[in-house]
Design a protein around this motif. Structure first.
Motif, short mmCIF file in Angstrom:
data_model
loop_
_atom_site.label_atom_id
_atom_site.label_comp_id
_atom_site.label_asym_id
_atom_site.label_seq_id
_atom_site.Cartn_x
_atom_site.Cartn_y
_atom_site.Cartn_z
N LEU A 243 20.86 -7.54 21.72
CA LEU A 243 21.74 -7.11 20.65
C LEU A 243 23.21 -7.38 21.00
CD1 LEU A 243 21.91 -5.69 17.91
CD2 LEU A 243 22.10 -3.53 19.13
N ALA A 244 23.59 -7.11 22.23
CA ALA A 244 24.97 -7.35 22.64
C ALA A 244 25.34 -8.83 22.55
CB ALA A 244 25.20 -6.84 24.06
N SER A 245 24.41 -9.69 22.94
CA SER A 245 24.69 -11.12 22.88
C SER A 245 24.80 -11.62 21.44
CB SER A 245 23.59 -11.90 23.61
OG SER A 245 22.35 -11.79 22.92
N LEU A 246 24.12 -10.94 20.51
CA LEU A 246 24.18 -11.35 19.11
C LEU A 246 25.41 -10.78 18.41
CD1 LEU A 246 20.45 -10.94 17.99
CD2 LEU A 246 21.61 -12.95 18.90
N LEU A 247 25.77 -9.54 18.74
CA LEU A 247 26.87 -8.90 18.04
C LEU A 247 28.22 -9.53 18.36
CD1 LEU A 247 26.00 -5.10 18.14
CD2 LEU A 247 25.97 -6.64 16.19
N ALA A 248 28.36 -10.15 19.52
CA ALA A 248 29.63 -10.76 19.87
C ALA A 248 30.00 -11.88 18.90
CB ALA A 248 29.60 -11.27 21.31
N PRO A 249 29.17 -12.91 18.73
CA PRO A 249 29.54 -13.95 17.76
C PRO A 249 29.51 -13.46 16.32
CG PRO A 249 27.33 -14.36 18.62
CD PRO A 249 27.91 -13.25 19.43
N VAL A 250 28.57 -12.55 15.99
CA VAL A 250 28.52 -12.03 14.63
C VAL A 250 29.79 -11.26 14.29
CG1 VAL A 250 27.36 -10.33 13.15
CG2 VAL A 250 26.02 -11.98 14.45
N GLY A 251 30.22 -10.40 15.21
CA GLY A 251 31.43 -9.63 14.97
C GLY A 251 32.65 -10.51 14.81
N MET A 252 32.78 -11.53 15.66
CA MET A 252 33.92 -12.43 15.55
C MET A 252 33.87 -13.22 14.25
SD MET A 252 34.65 -13.82 19.41
CE MET A 252 33.03 -14.55 19.66
N GLY A 253 32.66 -13.64 13.86
CA GLY A 253 32.53 -14.39 12.61
C GLY A 253 32.89 -13.56 11.40
N SER B 158 19.28 7.95 12.13
CA SER B 158 18.21 6.97 12.24
C SER B 158 17.98 6.59 13.69
CB SER B 158 18.54 5.72 11.43
OG SER B 158 17.56 4.72 11.62
N ARG B 159 16.71 6.41 14.06
CA ARG B 159 16.37 6.00 15.43
C ARG B 159 16.42 4.49 15.60
NH1 ARG B 159 10.77 9.55 15.88
NH2 ARG B 159 11.66 11.56 15.24
N ILE B 160 16.61 3.74 14.52
CA ILE B 160 16.51 2.29 14.57
C ILE B 160 17.84 1.61 14.24
CG2 ILE B 160 15.37 0.28 13.55
CD1 ILE B 160 12.93 2.03 13.08
N LEU B 161 18.53 2.11 13.22
CA LEU B 161 19.72 1.43 12.75
C LEU B 161 20.86 1.50 13.75
CD1 LEU B 161 19.97 2.38 8.98
CD2 LEU B 161 19.04 0.32 10.01
N ILE B 162 21.78 0.54 13.63
CA ILE B 162 23.02 0.54 14.39
C ILE B 162 24.18 0.33 13.42
CG2 ILE B 162 21.95 -0.36 16.48
CD1 ILE B 162 23.24 -3.08 15.67
N ILE B 163 25.38 0.56 13.91
CA ILE B 163 26.58 0.37 13.09
C ILE B 163 27.46 -0.68 13.76
CG2 ILE B 163 28.71 1.44 12.29
CD1 ILE B 163 26.43 2.28 10.66
N GLY B 164 27.97 -1.58 12.96
CA GLY B 164 28.87 -2.61 13.47
C GLY B 164 29.45 -3.38 12.31
N PRO B 165 30.14 -4.50 12.57
CA PRO B 165 30.65 -5.33 11.48
C PRO B 165 29.53 -5.69 10.51
CG PRO B 165 31.53 -6.07 13.58
CD PRO B 165 30.50 -5.03 13.89
N ASP B 166 29.78 -5.51 9.22
CA ASP B 166 28.73 -5.60 8.21
C ASP B 166 29.08 -6.67 7.18
OD1 ASP B 166 26.69 -5.20 6.45
OD2 ASP B 166 27.08 -3.07 6.11
N SER B 167 28.13 -7.53 6.90
CA SER B 167 28.36 -8.59 5.92
C SER B 167 28.59 -8.02 4.53
CB SER B 167 27.16 -9.55 5.89
OG SER B 167 25.97 -8.85 5.54
N ALA B 168 28.02 -6.84 4.24
CA ALA B 168 28.16 -6.26 2.92
C ALA B 168 29.59 -5.83 2.63
CB ALA B 168 27.23 -5.05 2.78
N LEU B 169 30.39 -5.63 3.66
CA LEU B 169 31.77 -5.16 3.48
C LEU B 169 32.80 -6.27 3.69
CD1 LEU B 169 31.47 -1.82 5.49
CD2 LEU B 169 30.99 -2.22 3.08
N THR B 170 32.39 -7.39 4.22
CA THR B 170 33.34 -8.44 4.58
C THR B 170 34.14 -8.93 3.38
OG1 THR B 170 31.92 -9.16 6.40
CG2 THR B 170 33.57 -10.72 5.63
N ALA B 171 33.44 -9.20 2.29
CA ALA B 171 34.14 -9.74 1.11
C ALA B 171 35.12 -8.73 0.54
CB ALA B 171 33.11 -10.15 0.06
N LEU B 172 34.74 -7.44 0.52
CA LEU B 172 35.64 -6.41 0.01
C LEU B 172 36.90 -6.30 0.87
CD1 LEU B 172 33.15 -3.57 -0.96
CD2 LEU B 172 34.55 -4.92 -2.51
N ILE B 173 36.71 -6.34 2.18
CA ILE B 173 37.86 -6.24 3.08
C ILE B 173 38.77 -7.45 2.92
CG2 ILE B 173 38.56 -6.11 5.50
CD1 ILE B 173 35.90 -4.71 6.07
N ALA B 174 38.17 -8.63 2.86
CA ALA B 174 38.97 -9.86 2.73
C ALA B 174 39.75 -9.86 1.42
CB ALA B 174 38.06 -11.08 2.80
#
Length: 302
Positions: free
Chosen positions: A44-54, A83-99
């Protein structure tokens, strides 16, 4: 005597175990799952780094802020999240609104964009906290499935279109999805393709799609990230593959964002929209996984 449902057990709980579900989960944690969790955390850490920057760049922010926005939310949700499964981080659903909110206000200034994004996060977070204490979690049930699916698919499409130029190795300028699509098509017709970048990008896509089809248990995205990183490192800094470049070292200095009263007024509407989308998105997902796992999550806590 019939067994208690997960909802009844949750409502009977009191004190720290109710308001801090992460601590309650640790009380029943066993060493048998530690190895699996450790591996999942590394992937997860290796994936969140490029996803977060993107996502940060897609929202009009410097890439480093995507990493900052990845660290703290993960730790906070581990403690407060039901939730025992979900995580919180940069979210694609909010990117367009923020931009759409901060790019016109920042006028190309990355420092100003970061301040506006921080103020927007604080305001929307405060609204979410108020909604939780006011027990307004039921509002997520008022959003119909077509609205949620249409919004999520629209965000996915806009992100896909926005990242296509990077996949082909060139830079374009455009504010809307139509403008970006048109500029991308024109650049392709003009032959502005970077062969090295294109080869690396499509190789990663091929690996991910092939693994999902024939080896679904293999962490294909993780392998793609590691493989691409090794390929870029082997090519060296002078290669034809463009990179993000050096990032600031260490953690940022914590301070309140500086924005004007007029800017705060313009951020208010966006913060309400962000809070609503965040609550709806997380509440729906957490309840789906809770039904699958046989446990209950409090939508107000979420």
């Amino acid at each position: 005597m019939p067994a208690e449902s997960p909802m009844i057990r949750h409502r009977r709980s009191r004190g720290i175990r109710r308001w801090l579900p992460g601590f309650a989960l640790l009380a029943n944690y066993n060493s048998a799952t530690f190895g699996k969790d450790l591996l999942a955390g590394a992937v997860l850490a290796s994936l969140l780094a490029p996803v977060g920057m993107g996502y940060a760049e897609a929202a009009g922010l410097p890439a480093i802020y995507g990493l900052y926005a990845t660290i703290i939310p993960l730790l906070v949700y581990a403690i407060f999240g039901p939730s025992r499964i979900l995580i919180i981080g940069p979210d694609s659903a909010l990117t367009a609104l923020i931009a759409a909110t901060i790019i016109p206000l920042s006028m190309g200034d990355p420092i100003k964009a970061a301040s506006l994004a921080a103020a927007l996060a604080i305001m929307s977070g405060a609204i979410c906290i108020f909604a939780g204490f006011a027990r307004l979690g039921f509002i997520t049930d008022l959003l119909s499935k077509p609205i949620r699916y249409g919004y999520m698919n629209g965000i996915a499409l806009s992100l896909l279109v926005g990242q296509l130029p990077k996949l082909f190795g060139f830079t374009i300028h455009g504010d809307t999805t139509v403008q970006i699509s048109t500029a991308t098509l024109c650049a392709l017709l003009e032959g502005k393709i970077n062969p090295a970048t294109c080869l690396l990008g499509f190789s990663c896509l091929a690996l991910i799609l092939a693994a999902r089809r024939w080896f679904p248990r293999v962490p294909a995205v993780f392998l793609a990230v590691v493989g691409a990183s090794l390929a870029v490192a082997a090519a060296g800094p002078g290669s034809a593959i463009p990179v993000v470049g050096p990032l600031p070292q260490g953690l940022p200095v914590v301070k309140l964002p500086v924005v004007s009263g007029e800017e705060l007024a313009q951020l208010l509407n966006a913060s309400l929209a962000l809070a609503l989308v965040s609550i709806a998105d997380m509440s729906v997902l957490s309840r789906i996984y809770a039904l699958r796992g046989g446990y209950y999550v409090d939508e107000n806590q979420e």
